[in-house]
Design a protein around this motif. Sequence first.
Motif, PDB file in Angstrom:
ATOM      1  N   VAL A  21      50.195  49.896  44.192  1.00  0.00           N
ATOM      2  CA  VAL A  21      49.898  48.477  44.001  1.00  0.00           C
ATOM      3  C   VAL A  21      49.227  48.293  42.636  1.00  0.00           C
ATOM      4  O   VAL A  21      48.991  49.251  41.910  1.00  0.00           O
ATOM      5  N   GLY A  22      48.875  47.042  42.278  1.00  0.00           N
ATOM      6  CA  GLY A  22      48.223  46.784  41.006  1.00  0.00           C
ATOM      7  C   GLY A  22      46.858  47.456  40.933  1.00  0.00           C
ATOM      8  O   GLY A  22      46.242  47.779  41.955  1.00  0.00           O
ATOM      9  N   ASN A  23      46.388  47.653  39.695  1.00  0.00           N
ATOM     10  CA  ASN A  23      45.079  48.271  39.535  1.00  0.00           C
ATOM     11  C   ASN A  23      44.057  47.232  39.057  1.00  0.00           C
ATOM     12  O   ASN A  23      44.355  46.042  38.951  1.00  0.00           O
ATOM     13  N   ARG A  24      42.861  47.694  38.752  1.00  0.00           N
ATOM     14  CA  ARG A  24      41.780  46.772  38.379  1.00  0.00           C
ATOM     15  C   ARG A  24      42.103  46.018  37.090  1.00  0.00           C
ATOM     16  O   ARG A  24      41.754  44.845  36.953  1.00  0.00           O
ATOM     17  N   ARG A  25      42.768  46.682  36.153  1.00  0.00           N
ATOM     18  CA  ARG A  25      43.093  46.000  34.898  1.00  0.00           C
ATOM     19  C   ARG A  25      44.049  44.828  35.137  1.00  0.00           C
ATOM     20  O   ARG A  25      43.901  43.760  34.544  1.00  0.00           O
ATOM     21  N   LEU A  26      45.024  45.035  36.008  1.00  0.00           N
ATOM     22  CA  LEU A  26      45.934  43.937  36.343  1.00  0.00           C
ATOM     23  C   LEU A  26      45.167  42.780  36.974  1.00  0.00           C
ATOM     24  O   LEU A  26      45.411  41.611  36.683  1.00  0.00           O
ATOM     25  N   LEU A  27      44.213  43.106  37.862  1.00  0.00           N
ATOM     26  CA  LEU A  27      43.403  42.064  38.498  1.00  0.00           C
ATOM     27  C   LEU A  27      42.588  41.298  37.452  1.00  0.00           C
ATOM     28  O   LEU A  27      42.491  40.068  37.505  1.00  0.00           O
ATOM     29  N   ASP A  28      42.008  42.019  36.482  1.00  0.00           N
ATOM     30  CA  ASP A  28      41.215  41.363  35.444  1.00  0.00           C
ATOM     31  C   ASP A  28      42.068  40.428  34.586  1.00  0.00           C
ATOM     32  O   ASP A  28      41.566  39.443  34.037  1.00  0.00           O
ATOM     33  N   LEU A  29      43.359  40.750  34.449  1.00  0.00           N
ATOM     34  CA  LEU A  29      44.258  39.883  33.702  1.00  0.00           C
ATOM     35  C   LEU A  29      44.705  38.676  34.514  1.00  0.00           C
ATOM     36  O   LEU A  29      44.722  37.539  34.026  1.00  0.00           O
ATOM     37  N   GLU A  30      45.076  38.925  35.776  1.00  0.00           N
ATOM     38  CA  GLU A  30      45.670  37.878  36.602  1.00  0.00           C
ATOM     39  C   GLU A  30      44.629  36.948  37.229  1.00  0.00           C
ATOM     40  O   GLU A  30      44.886  35.758  37.407  1.00  0.00           O
ATOM     41  N   GLY A  31      43.461  37.496  37.619  1.00  0.00           N
ATOM     42  CA  GLY A  31      42.463  36.681  38.308  1.00  0.00           C
ATOM     43  C   GLY A  31      42.060  35.449  37.524  1.00  0.00           C
ATOM     44  O   GLY A  31      42.212  34.300  38.017  1.00  0.00           O
ATOM     45  N   LEU A  61      49.136  38.591  44.928  1.00  0.00           N
ATOM     46  CA  LEU A  61      48.819  39.775  44.130  1.00  0.00           C
ATOM     47  C   LEU A  61      47.994  40.742  44.966  1.00  0.00           C
ATOM     48  O   LEU A  61      46.999  40.351  45.580  1.00  0.00           O
ATOM     49  N   VAL A  62      48.440  42.000  45.018  1.00  0.00           N
ATOM     50  CA  VAL A  62      47.741  43.052  45.763  1.00  0.00           C
ATOM     51  C   VAL A  62      47.281  44.112  44.757  1.00  0.00           C
ATOM     52  O   VAL A  62      48.095  44.652  44.002  1.00  0.00           O
ATOM     53  N   THR A  63      45.970  44.400  44.743  1.00  0.00           N
ATOM     54  CA  THR A  63      45.446  45.394  43.812  1.00  0.00           C
ATOM     55  C   THR A  63      44.465  46.312  44.525  1.00  0.00           C
ATOM     56  O   THR A  63      43.828  45.931  45.505  1.00  0.00           O
ATOM     57  N   ARG A  64      44.392  47.551  44.014  1.00  0.00           N
ATOM     58  CA  ARG A  64      43.335  48.471  44.452  1.00  0.00           C
ATOM     59  C   ARG A  64      42.211  48.382  43.433  1.00  0.00           C
ATOM     60  O   ARG A  64      42.385  48.725  42.263  1.00  0.00           O
ATOM     61  N   TYR A  65      41.042  47.915  43.876  1.00  0.00           N
ATOM     62  CA  TYR A  65      39.926  47.649  42.975  1.00  0.00           C
ATOM     63  C   TYR A  65      39.186  48.931  42.630  1.00  0.00           C
ATOM     64  O   TYR A  65      38.570  49.052  41.583  1.00  0.00           O
ATOM     65  N   GLY A  66      39.244  49.900  43.529  1.00  0.00           N
ATOM     66  CA  GLY A  66      38.561  51.170  43.315  1.00  0.00           C
ATOM     67  C   GLY A  66      38.175  51.786  44.642  1.00  0.00           C
ATOM     68  O   GLY A  66      37.842  51.079  45.595  1.00  0.00           O
ATOM     69  N   GLY A  67      38.268  53.123  44.733  1.00  0.00           N
ATOM     70  CA  GLY A  67      37.899  53.784  45.992  1.00  0.00           C
ATOM     71  C   GLY A  67      38.733  53.264  47.136  1.00  0.00           C
ATOM     72  O   GLY A  67      39.963  53.264  47.093  1.00  0.00           O
ATOM     73  N   GLU A  68      38.055  52.822  48.206  1.00  0.00           N
ATOM     74  CA  GLU A  68      38.744  52.292  49.390  1.00  0.00           C
ATOM     75  C   GLU A  68      38.771  50.777  49.411  1.00  0.00           C
ATOM     76  O   GLU A  68      38.997  50.166  50.458  1.00  0.00           O
ATOM     77  N   GLU A  69      38.550  50.131  48.267  1.00  0.00           N
ATOM     78  CA  GLU A  69      38.448  48.673  48.197  1.00  0.00           C
ATOM     79  C   GLU A  69      39.686  48.085  47.528  1.00  0.00           C
ATOM     80  O   GLU A  69      40.146  48.543  46.493  1.00  0.00           O
ATOM     81  N   PHE A  70      40.235  47.044  48.174  1.00  0.00           N
ATOM     82  CA  PHE A  70      41.385  46.315  47.651  1.00  0.00           C
ATOM     83  C   PHE A  70      40.973  44.868  47.420  1.00  0.00           C
ATOM     84  O   PHE A  70      40.138  44.322  48.153  1.00  0.00           O
TER      85      PHE A  70
END
Length: 571
Positions: A413-423, A479-488
């Motif tokens: 799934v998307g990663n944190r960088r994608l979330l920082d761009l899309e959010g 949009l589905v992203t993995r934010y880090g560790g076990e957190e989405f």
Amino acid sequence: MKAPSPSAPAPTTSRTISLHLRQARRARLSGEHHLGCQAAAEALALCDSLPRFRRQRDEALALLSLHSLRLGRLSAAVQYGLEAASGLDFVSQAAARADVLCSVAMACNEMGLGQDALKYALEALGAARISNDPELLSWALNRAGIATFSALGDLEQCVSLLQQAEIQARLAADEVACFSALTNLGVTYRAAGLQQEVLGHGDEARRLFLLARTQFVQAEQLAVSGSNLHSLATAYINLAEIHTNLGDFAAGRAALTQARSLAQQGHFTHIQRNVDLAEATLLHHSGQHQAAATALRALLAQDELLEFDMKMLAHEGLYRLYKDSGEFQLALGELEALRRIEQELANQRSSTQGWAIRKELEITSAQLAAERERLQAERERLRAARLEAEKAVADARMNELEQAALVDALTGVGNRRLLDLEGPARLARLGSDGGGLAVVVLDLDHFKNINDRFGHAVGDETLKKVAQLITLRTRSSDLVTRYGGEEFVLLLTDTVLESVLVCCERLRLAIMEYSWQEVHPLLHVTASFGLHWCDSPQSWDEALRAADIALYRAKRNGRNRLQLSSDRDLD
């Protein structure tokens, strides 16, 4: 007149490659897959002799994968498809990557490699979402639906994905994609009906058969309005099979007559063999056992032309005929033939999986080697320059390259960088269409205990399965992203908050009720959700922080629950 240099391909070679590729593309639309396979193979041979035609080579491989799939050459379809995908960039060539991975997923599914099919279908779906192309979204949703039923046996989710595929196909005005979605809905309903029939649930089987017939009739109407002979012949075979299941033998015979005529007209030898098999099944069901046995033996006489699945169905049909007529010695012979075919298929599956693993290792090794070379060259440049300012610029460029990937390597799934761009971008667009955006932070409960008790391999597999469950139960626009560790972190677009709450509750139950024993016999997984609803533009950092605070409240209130960023709790 000056002769062309050896390093420059003659213009005629370039034109010839383009001509073969056009022929292969036209064959894809017309359903003339033998011609398409031949044209794509000729283009590939020319590209292999001239390495500078990299883009054309990738397209030739992708077309070979699709045409091989349609011709039942499943192992070849997987190998050509993965070879093509390995040369395509995830972001800039997302559309081409989604297209070829759809073919790979379908070939794996037809080989009985359900989990591999689901893996490649979800990769195709991710690439299609990046490309934002309704046609590609339709095909990816189509393949994901089929793979979901094969790998997980989830009829409801399969139907949902295939219905989404039909919607996207109609948005794209793509009749072939729409036909495929309708056909696969019918095939899935029929397969589920056959399962119920084996279990002795006759009424439920008939209900599912009737649903299948409705889809097949719609697919036939669409094929009639178009000009694709392959689709129309396929539609009549499907109708013949479902009429047989429902006991309407006259309608089944009429459909088979039309299918045979179209298959002969289009020189579709694979479809002609499917017609022969469907006709034998109809003869069996209608009580004409001797004629059915003769038809099946004639079909098996074409041994070198038959695919594994067709051989198995023919031998299984003969086994049932011999058993019903009391010819037990002959029936035993068919069982032994089935066992040999199953072993051959198992060997082919192992060979294909082994090739895929070796290909992935080869790609990874090449990427690592290229990265090592790049870093070594960069270090040499810095050492020679000995200028701090230049080193700072190089460090910044290296950091930018490292952050360029938008996909989480473990879960897909998307990663944190994608979330920082899309959010921030999605929040800024709120108010223009009257809808809202839910920022949802999802955290697996007691995940550290899972790693401590069962090991990090089980923990990684758990994260991958959770990512699959979320991806299959969210829409193409989410949009589905993995934010880090076990957190989405999920960004769910909708018109009202209530719809988002229903979606989150469905996700919570899907994670809690999944058969985690397949990952580890003692494993049980739940998740807590924090949700912040936004109906107008606001600060991204504040919205994410509000959802995160709601998650912590959900944890404090007992876990395995959904908590809004407002004061009220949700059980």
